[in-house]
Design a protein around this motif. Structure first.
Motif, mmCIF file in Angstrom:
data_model
loop_
_atom_site.group_PDB
_atom_site.id
_atom_site.type_symbol
_atom_site.label_atom_id
_atom_site.label_comp_id
_atom_site.label_asym_id
_atom_site.label_seq_id
_atom_site.Cartn_x
_atom_site.Cartn_y
_atom_site.Cartn_z
ATOM 1 N N ARG A 163 0.839 -1.204 0.000
ATOM 2 C CA ARG A 163 0.000 0.000 0.000
ATOM 3 C C ARG A 163 0.879 1.261 0.000
ATOM 4 O O ARG A 163 0.546 2.268 -0.656
ATOM 5 C CB ARG A 163 -0.927 0.008 1.212
ATOM 6 C CG ARG A 163 -2.064 -1.022 1.080
ATOM 7 C CD ARG A 163 -2.893 -1.061 2.348
ATOM 8 N NE ARG A 163 -4.005 -2.009 2.214
ATOM 9 C CZ ARG A 163 -4.793 -2.364 3.223
ATOM 10 N NH1 ARG A 163 -4.563 -1.866 4.451
ATOM 11 N NH2 ARG A 163 -5.770 -3.233 3.016
ATOM 12 N N ASP A 166 2.252 1.648 -3.458
ATOM 13 C CA ASP A 166 1.205 2.101 -4.371
ATOM 14 C C ASP A 166 0.935 3.586 -4.186
ATOM 15 O O ASP A 166 0.621 4.307 -5.151
ATOM 16 C CB ASP A 166 -0.062 1.287 -4.128
ATOM 17 C CG ASP A 166 -1.155 1.656 -5.103
ATOM 18 O OD1 ASP A 166 -0.966 1.459 -6.313
ATOM 19 O OD2 ASP A 166 -2.227 2.136 -4.630
ATOM 20 N N SER A 167 1.108 4.062 -2.978
ATOM 21 C CA SER A 167 0.828 5.484 -2.710
ATOM 22 C C SER A 167 1.878 6.391 -3.349
ATOM 23 O O SER A 167 1.615 7.549 -3.653
ATOM 24 C CB SER A 167 0.790 5.741 -1.200
ATOM 25 O OG SER A 167 2.071 5.492 -0.624
ATOM 26 N N ILE A 176 -1.307 -5.511 -4.426
ATOM 27 C CA ILE A 176 -1.969 -5.197 -3.149
ATOM 28 C C ILE A 176 -3.020 -6.264 -2.845
ATOM 29 O O ILE A 176 -3.129 -6.771 -1.727
ATOM 30 C CB ILE A 176 -2.603 -3.792 -3.193
ATOM 31 C CG1 ILE A 176 -1.509 -2.718 -3.252
ATOM 32 C CG2 ILE A 176 -3.505 -3.583 -1.981
ATOM 33 C CD1 ILE A 176 -2.037 -1.312 -3.399
#
Length: 415
Positions: A163, A166-167, A176
């Motif tokens: 996560r 991905d951010s 994810i």
């Protein structure tokens, strides 16, 4: 001049003399008969028992019979099938508590005891082994849970890392989802292991309790067998006298067969019985008069059998003095069970004349030394006295001897 007397006149004169003499003789005979009959109406006072009626208390009672038995008596029976090997005493011997009476063949029983003792030891080993196996299995399962917790913790970190990537644009949605799926699967597997641990703990605990119960049952069986063996070593249960002893050496003895009886012959009680028609007059605590050789010993009813056998109801009498010298084991006795008390009634001594409540013809002595027959109504009674309901007053002298031979006489003269 003298006249010659005719033969007819002589015959008449002779007949007249005979008639006169016969009349006199007849009168004498009649007088003697009357005198004899008058004398025969009398009776010698020394042949009679004459007692005074009195105003007093009467304990109404009902008759019963009883048998004197030891207050404490214990029969010893064989707890096993065996044989008598030795005899250590005789009937009539006084023994102390714990004294050996007989020796039985106990080889088979002792072998059973050893076998059962081995079973108890085996059950103990099984319980210990079960406890060890349970501990090992549950410890292994707990370790697997700890390892799974570490794995789930690592998967949770992987989800957080994907996560974060991905951010900042370095990760993808697929990675994810894969991380989240792995993490969820790990959590489910961890919960499954935890539930398995709880179930296994309960299952192993139940199995362990079952093993313990089996061991407890085996131990109790061993204790029972030990008691059986101890009982088979025939010993006196208390101080007393041997009143029965099986002396049949070598004879096979069945389980439950009587071997000996030890009795305390210093204290006694009475086993009584009474016709069921009078059983309604019995009650626990009722006073009982025991007649032994014209002596009376007092006691009370301690218990009454609820059943009737052969028309008789049995009951037990405890004596106020259960050590009286008159008491002998096996002696039959007469009992009077008191069921009511009458105050200030006219009473006369009991005797052969009395056959139960009713109307009687009794002879009462009058002032002129004559016995007068009266109709007398009698009621309740006991060993010694009978209640007078009517016909006799206090102070009057009553014949209590059987007078059935004079039942047709209204009066009798005392001589």
């Amino acid at each position: 001049m003298d006249r010659e007397i005719s033969k007819e006149e002589i015959r008449k004169a002779t007949f007249k003399k005979w008639l006169t003499g016969g009349g006199i003789l007849l009168a004498v005979v009649i007088a003697m008969v009357i005198l004899f009959l008058s004398l025969n109406d009398g009776i010698k006072s020394k042949e009679l028992t004459i007692k005074a009626a009195e105003l007093a208390t009467l304990e109404s009672s009902v008759s019963a019979s009883g048998k004197i038995v030891p207050l404490y008596e214990q029969a010893i029976v064989s707890p096993v099938s065996t044989k008598i090997m030795e005899v250590y005493c005789n009937e009539g011997d006084e023994v102390e508590a714990g004294q050996s009476l007989l020796k039985l063949d106990l080889q088979s029983t002792e072998a059973d005891l050893r076998r059962m003792s081995d079973e108890v030891n085996m059950k103990k080993n099984e319980i210990e082994q079960t406890a060890l196996n349970n501990a090992t299995y549950l410890t292994d399962l707990e370790m697997r849970i700890k390892a799974k917790e570490m794995s789930v913790s690592h998967l949770r970190a992987e989800v957080a890392n994907e996560r974060r990537l991905d951010s900042i644009g370095s990760g993808t949605g697929d990675r994810i989802r894969e991380a989240e799926l792995a993490y969820s699967t790990g959590q489910l597997e961890l919960e499954q292991l935890k539930m398995q641990l709880e179930n296994e703990k309960k299952a192993h605990a139940a199995a362990f309790r079952s093993k313990q119960l089996e061991g407890s049952i085996t131990a109790r069986n061993l204790e029972a067998m030990q008691r059986t063996l101890d009982d088979a070593r025939v010993k006196a249960p208390r101080k007393g006298t041997v009143t029965y002893l099986n002396k049949s050496l070598g004879t096979s003895i069945a389980t439950g067969e009587k071997l000996a009886v030890v009795s305390d012959l210093s204290h006694f009680k009475i086993n009584g019985e009474i016709p069921e028609t009078n059983s309604g007059k019995l009650s626990v605590g009722s006073a009982v008069n025991v007649r032994i050789n014209r002596n009376t010993i007092k006691g009370h009813i301690s218990n009454i059998s609820p059943q009737s056998q052969n028309g008789m109801v049995e009951f037990t009498v405890l004596l106020d003095d259960d050590t009286d010298k008159l008491l002998r084991s096996g002696l039959r006795t007469d009992l009077n069970v008191v069921y009511d008390v009458h105050d200030q009634v006219v009473r006369i001594p009991n005797g052969q004349y009395f056959q139960g409540p009713g109307t009687y013809a009794l002879f009462v002595k009058t002032d002129d030394n004559t016995l007068e027959r009266r109709s007398v109504t009698l009621g309740d009674s006991n060993f010694d006295y009978v209640e007078v309901k009517s016909g006799i007053k206090p102070g009057e002298m009553v014949v209590i001897t059987d007078m059935s031979d004079h039942k047709n006489k209204k009066t009798l003269k005392l001589k």
